[in-house]
Write a protein that holds these residues in place. Structure first.
Motif, PDB file in Angstrom:
ATOM      1  N   ARG A  56      23.577  57.897  42.410  1.00 18.69           N
ATOM      2  CA  ARG A  56      23.304  56.782  42.856  1.00 18.69           C
ATOM      3  C   ARG A  56      23.174  55.628  41.817  1.00 18.69           C
ATOM      4  O   ARG A  56      23.776  54.393  41.786  1.00 18.69           O
ATOM      5  N   ALA A  57      22.186  55.830  40.892  1.00 21.19           N
ATOM      6  CA  ALA A  57      21.984  55.141  39.657  1.00 21.19           C
ATOM      7  C   ALA A  57      23.121  54.650  38.835  1.00 21.19           C
ATOM      8  O   ALA A  57      23.718  53.536  38.388  1.00 21.19           O
ATOM      9  N   VAL A  58      24.152  55.744  38.783  1.00 26.38           N
ATOM     10  CA  VAL A  58      25.343  55.584  37.831  1.00 26.38           C
ATOM     11  C   VAL A  58      26.337  54.653  38.428  1.00 26.38           C
ATOM     12  O   VAL A  58      26.844  53.843  38.151  1.00 26.38           O
ATOM     13  N   LEU A  59      26.404  54.867  39.972  1.00 22.71           N
ATOM     14  CA  LEU A  59      26.981  53.874  40.835  1.00 22.71           C
ATOM     15  C   LEU A  59      26.494  52.482  40.843  1.00 22.71           C
ATOM     16  O   LEU A  59      27.559  51.668  40.726  1.00 22.71           O
ATOM     17  N   LEU A  60      25.447  52.269  40.635  1.00 21.12           N
ATOM     18  CA  LEU A  60      24.870  50.884  40.834  1.00 21.12           C
ATOM     19  C   LEU A  60      25.131  50.381  39.315  1.00 21.12           C
ATOM     20  O   LEU A  60      25.641  48.964  39.300  1.00 21.12           O
ATOM     21  N   ARG A  61      25.383  50.992  38.433  1.00 21.05           N
ATOM     22  CA  ARG A  61      25.436  50.518  37.104  1.00 21.05           C
ATOM     23  C   ARG A  61      26.830  50.028  36.770  1.00 21.05           C
ATOM     24  O   ARG A  61      27.161  49.196  36.201  1.00 21.05           O
ATOM     25  N   THR A  62      27.729  51.143  37.466  1.00 24.86           N
ATOM     26  CA  THR A  62      29.159  50.899  37.504  1.00 24.86           C
ATOM     27  C   THR A  62      29.522  49.570  38.341  1.00 24.86           C
ATOM     28  O   THR A  62      30.527  48.682  37.813  1.00 24.86           O
ATOM     29  N   ARG A  63      28.805  49.517  39.297  1.00 28.31           N
ATOM     30  CA  ARG A  63      29.321  48.117  40.218  1.00 28.31           C
ATOM     31  C   ARG A  63      28.766  47.039  39.407  1.00 28.31           C
ATOM     32  O   ARG A  63      29.612  46.069  39.614  1.00 28.31           O
ATOM     33  N   GLU A  64      27.578  46.943  39.067  1.00 23.31           N
ATOM     34  CA  GLU A  64      27.191  45.874  38.045  1.00 23.31           C
ATOM     35  C   GLU A  64      28.390  45.777  37.077  1.00 23.31           C
ATOM     36  O   GLU A  64      28.613  44.459  36.778  1.00 23.31           O
ATOM     37  N   LYS A  65      28.739  46.371  36.457  1.00 23.36           N
ATOM     38  CA  LYS A  65      29.489  46.151  35.251  1.00 23.36           C
ATOM     39  C   LYS A  65      31.114  45.904  36.051  1.00 23.36           C
ATOM     40  O   LYS A  65      31.848  45.005  35.399  1.00 23.36           O
ATOM     41  N   LEU A  66      31.509  46.055  37.052  1.00 17.51           N
ATOM     42  CA  LEU A  66      32.626  45.941  37.717  1.00 17.51           C
ATOM     43  C   LEU A  66      32.495  44.243  38.101  1.00 17.51           C
ATOM     44  O   LEU A  66      33.420  43.618  37.887  1.00 17.51           O
ATOM     45  N   ASP A  67      31.213  43.979  38.718  1.00 12.35           N
ATOM     46  CA  ASP A  67      31.135  42.685  39.053  1.00 12.35           C
ATOM     47  C   ASP A  67      31.318  41.544  37.805  1.00 12.35           C
ATOM     48  O   ASP A  67      31.826  40.704  37.852  1.00 12.35           O
ATOM     49  N   ALA A  68      30.551  42.173  36.673  1.00 11.97           N
ATOM     50  CA  ALA A  68      30.704  41.198  35.664  1.00 11.97           C
ATOM     51  C   ALA A  68      32.148  41.007  35.114  1.00 11.97           C
ATOM     52  O   ALA A  68      32.654  40.160  34.688  1.00 11.97           O
ATOM     53  N   LEU A  69      33.075  42.294  35.216  1.00 11.81           N
ATOM     54  CA  LEU A  69      34.267  42.531  34.933  1.00 11.81           C
ATOM     55  C   LEU A  69      35.193  41.092  35.621  1.00 11.81           C
ATOM     56  O   LEU A  69      36.102  40.394  35.072  1.00 11.81           O
ATOM     57  N   GLU A  70      34.779  41.410  36.833  1.00 12.83           N
ATOM     58  CA  GLU A  70      35.504  40.382  37.748  1.00 12.83           C
ATOM     59  C   GLU A  70      35.600  38.936  37.877  1.00 12.83           C
ATOM     60  O   GLU A  70      36.315  38.164  37.753  1.00 12.83           O
ATOM     61  N   GLN A  71      34.272  38.802  37.326  1.00 17.41           N
ATOM     62  CA  GLN A  71      33.797  37.360  36.911  1.00 17.41           C
ATOM     63  C   GLN A  71      34.486  36.894  35.770  1.00 17.41           C
ATOM     64  O   GLN A  71      35.085  35.772  35.463  1.00 17.41           O
ATOM     65  N   ALA A  72      34.884  37.691  34.632  1.00 16.83           N
ATOM     66  CA  ALA A  72      35.357  37.433  33.375  1.00 16.83           C
ATOM     67  C   ALA A  72      36.816  37.304  33.567  1.00 16.83           C
ATOM     68  O   ALA A  72      37.423  36.346  33.314  1.00 16.83           O
ATOM     69  N   VAL A  73      37.356  37.932  34.722  1.00 19.19           N
ATOM     70  CA  VAL A  73      38.649  37.947  35.086  1.00 19.19           C
ATOM     71  C   VAL A  73      39.194  36.639  35.438  1.00 19.19           C
ATOM     72  O   VAL A  73      39.982  35.628  35.373  1.00 19.19           O
ATOM     73  N   GLN A  74      38.209  36.166  36.689  1.00 22.83           N
ATOM     74  CA  GLN A  74      38.178  35.032  37.129  1.00 22.83           C
ATOM     75  C   GLN A  74      38.195  33.772  36.189  1.00 22.83           C
ATOM     76  O   GLN A  74      38.928  32.718  36.448  1.00 22.83           O
ATOM     77  N   TRP A  75      37.067  33.866  35.212  1.00 27.14           N
ATOM     78  CA  TRP A  75      37.156  32.638  34.379  1.00 27.14           C
ATOM     79  C   TRP A  75      38.337  32.602  33.699  1.00 27.14           C
ATOM     80  O   TRP A  75      38.693  31.549  33.311  1.00 27.14           O
ATOM     81  N   LEU A  76      38.827  33.804  33.176  1.00 25.82           N
ATOM     82  CA  LEU A  76      40.158  33.731  32.193  1.00 25.82           C
ATOM     83  C   LEU A  76      41.107  33.138  32.930  1.00 25.82           C
ATOM     84  O   LEU A  76      41.997  32.553  32.469  1.00 25.82           O
ATOM     85  N   GLU A  77      41.474  33.684  34.355  1.00 26.28           N
ATOM     86  CA  GLU A  77      42.572  33.186  35.131  1.00 26.28           C
ATOM     87  C   GLU A  77      42.440  31.437  35.440  1.00 26.28           C
ATOM     88  O   GLU A  77      43.525  31.040  35.068  1.00 26.28           O
ATOM     89  N   ALA A  78      41.329  31.392  35.398  1.00 31.07           N
ATOM     90  CA  ALA A  78      41.167  29.794  35.781  1.00 31.07           C
ATOM     91  C   ALA A  78      41.162  28.847  34.324  1.00 31.07           C
ATOM     92  O   ALA A  78      41.913  27.842  34.506  1.00 31.07           O
ATOM     93  N   GLU A  79      41.038  29.377  33.330  1.00 30.50           N
ATOM     94  CA  GLU A  79      41.408  28.943  31.993  1.00 30.50           C
ATOM     95  C   GLU A  79      42.740  28.766  31.890  1.00 30.50           C
ATOM     96  O   GLU A  79      43.237  27.883  31.108  1.00 30.50           O
ATOM     97  N   LEU A  80      43.569  30.093  32.052  1.00 34.82           N
ATOM     98  CA  LEU A  80      45.051  30.082  32.203  1.00 34.82           C
ATOM     99  C   LEU A  80      45.538  28.979  32.954  1.00 34.82           C
ATOM    100  O   LEU A  80      46.398  28.412  32.628  1.00 34.82           O
ATOM    101  N   ALA A  81      44.832  28.978  33.952  1.00 39.45           N
ATOM    102  CA  ALA A  81      45.605  28.024  35.117  1.00 39.45           C
ATOM    103  C   ALA A  81      45.784  26.569  34.469  1.00 39.45           C
ATOM    104  O   ALA A  81      46.373  25.696  34.653  1.00 39.45           O
ATOM    105  N   ARG A  82      44.355  26.244  33.845  1.00 43.71           N
ATOM    106  CA  ARG A  82      44.308  24.846  33.299  1.00 43.71           C
ATOM    107  C   ARG A  82      45.039  24.687  32.181  1.00 43.71           C
ATOM    108  O   ARG A  82      45.171  23.461  31.742  1.00 43.71           O
ATOM    109  N   GLY A  83      45.582  25.746  31.487  1.00 44.23           N
ATOM    110  CA  GLY A  83      46.392  25.597  30.147  1.00 44.23           C
ATOM    111  C   GLY A  83      45.292  25.482  29.128  1.00 44.23           C
ATOM    112  O   GLY A  83      45.747  25.077  28.146  1.00 44.23           O
TER     113      GLY A  83
END
Length: 91
Positions: A56-83
C-alpha cells in the motif's frame, strides 16, 4: 499468517451450532472444524497485514510520482502549445 484465535473462535461457534443430540462429541467436532478451517485458509493465496501495508505504501508513493509526472507533462505541453519551448527560442 492467519490469526489462530479467530479460527478457534469460529470453530467454537460452529460446534455450538451442532444439534444437542451430537454435543457429546463437541470437543472432537470443534477440533475437526478447526483443522478444516486451518487447512482451507492455508490453501488460499493470502498476504500478511505487513505485506499488504508495505505494498500500500509503495502504491501511494507510485501514485504521488505519477501525479507529479502528469503535472510536468501538462506544463511541457502548455509550453509547446505557446511556442516557448527551448528549441524554438534558439531558432
Amino acid at each position: 499468517m492467519i490469526d489462530l484465535n479467530h479460527i478457534d473462535d469460529l470453530a467454537r461457534r460452529l460446534s455450538g451450532l451442532v444439534p444437542p443430540s451430537l454435543r457429546e462429541s463437541r470437543d472432537e467436532m470443534q477440533e475437526n472444524f478447526r483443522a478444516v478451517l486451518q487447512s482451507g485458509l492455508g490453501k488460499l493465496d493470502l498476504v500478511t497485514r505487513e505485506e499488504f501495508d508495505v505494498q500500500r505504501a509503495v502504491l501511494l508513493r507510485t501514485r504521488e510520482k505519477l501525479d507529479a509526472l502528469e503535472q510536468a507533462v501538462q506544463w511541457l505541453e502548455a509550453e509547446l502549445a505557446r511556442g516557448d519551448a527551448p528549441d524554438n527560442a534558439t531558432h
